[in-house]
Scaffold this active site. Sequence first.
Site, PDB file in Angstrom:
ATOM      1  N   PHE A  57       1.278  -1.092  -0.117  1.00 53.82           N
ATOM      2  CA  PHE A  57       0.423  -0.234  -0.206  1.00 53.82           C
ATOM      3  C   PHE A  57       0.902   1.430   0.282  1.00 53.82           C
ATOM      4  O   PHE A  57       0.470   2.082  -1.135  1.00 53.82           O
ATOM      5  CB  PHE A  57      -0.836  -0.035   1.273  1.00 53.82           C
ATOM      6  CG  PHE A  57      -1.725   1.611   1.773  1.00 53.82           C
ATOM      7  CD1 PHE A  57      -1.035   2.378   1.538  1.00 53.82           C
ATOM      8  CD2 PHE A  57      -3.157   0.802   1.157  1.00 53.82           C
ATOM      9  CE1 PHE A  57      -1.834   3.804   1.841  1.00 53.82           C
ATOM     10  CE2 PHE A  57      -3.936   2.243   1.204  1.00 53.82           C
ATOM     11  CZ  PHE A  57      -3.740   3.336   1.600  1.00 53.82           C
ATOM     12  N   CYS A  58       1.676   1.122   0.557  1.00 58.61           N
ATOM     13  CA  CYS A  58       2.644   2.823   1.236  1.00 58.61           C
ATOM     14  C   CYS A  58       3.599   2.449  -0.053  1.00 58.61           C
ATOM     15  O   CYS A  58       3.881   4.034  -0.645  1.00 58.61           O
ATOM     16  CB  CYS A  58       3.251   2.725   2.368  1.00 58.61           C
ATOM     17  SG  CYS A  58       1.870   3.128   4.469  1.00 58.61           S
ATOM     18  N   ALA A  59       3.683   1.742  -0.867  1.00 64.67           N
ATOM     19  CA  ALA A  59       5.157   1.602  -1.851  1.00 64.67           C
ATOM     20  C   ALA A  59       4.573   2.255  -2.808  1.00 64.67           C
ATOM     21  O   ALA A  59       5.385   2.736  -3.845  1.00 64.67           O
ATOM     22  CB  ALA A  59       6.082  -0.152  -2.178  1.00 64.67           C
TER      23      ALA A  59
END
Length: 326
Positions: free
Chosen positions: A85-87
């Site tokens: 998600f964050c990548a």
Amino acid sequence: MTGPFRYTSPEPPKSATGEVADVYAQLATDFGIKDATTFVVLSASPTLLTATWALMRESLLAGRASRTGKELVAAGVSLANRCPFCATAHAVLLHATGEHRLAETVLRGDVPEDPGDRRLLAWGKDMSAPQPFPAHEADEYVGTALAFHFINRVVSSLLSEQMLPGGAERYRLVRSTAGRSLAATVRRDLRPGASLPLLGTTGEAPPWAAASPVGTAYGALRTAAYQGAGLLSDEDAASVRESVAGWDGVTPLPLDARLPDRADRPGARLALLAARAPYRITDEDVAAWRVPPFTDHCLVHLIAFGAICAVERVEAVVRATDGERA
């Protein structure tokens, strides 16, 4: 599970009041993403929400250092922590800075062509390496990295892996278009310190950022997150700290690592997984602990306690490395 929230049911942002509403308003203006689930998931605890937002804003969004460089560091942290998600979110934000090729290179797991970009990405993945930025920018780069060591753990524990409905973020055109829609916001100069009046807690600023808004925000986050230790027995809280203290700050938790028993010590198990392997938290792990009187507020604080233990361990690695450089 329906929607992005795995184990909590946050109030709709449009019904928010007080400091929660203030954070959402500043988030929409300064981050450019209205009702970002990364922060909505923390809204059951206004103190955690405000401190997490403040640390991210003051380190990643405001300040003197290159936004592209800080996004590379944040992407490296997110890749190391196995947080898709964050990548993906950082790839979108790299698109927003105009670095379209670099965004896709990083998301594929390839090595950037530019040596400076390579060093920043690599440092995000392993912060025991020499710091590839000038000392006067350390508060922003270190603050960004530690902010996402915390946020990655919250996201992996409490949100689904999909950043957009239907998993649309898997398409390059969608990522590029989303980034372009944020370009004007990303390129704005933000006034440092504007988030600090929102803080509901205080705490000691670390030496690497003592005189900056980043240090104030980091101290507030530590204070807020450590409140979660009160949900465990003294013995269990100490065992989580001891396990994390023995970690090198980089190596993933082995699959055969011994964990606290789900039946007898579910809180210690959840907190330790949040610290060392949040992507391995299961429905059964949460259900074993999440019984009355525990609420959404309690769950986010327990996860935050594990996350801040990991953040402090990584910070200790950074301090040791910086001492060697000095």
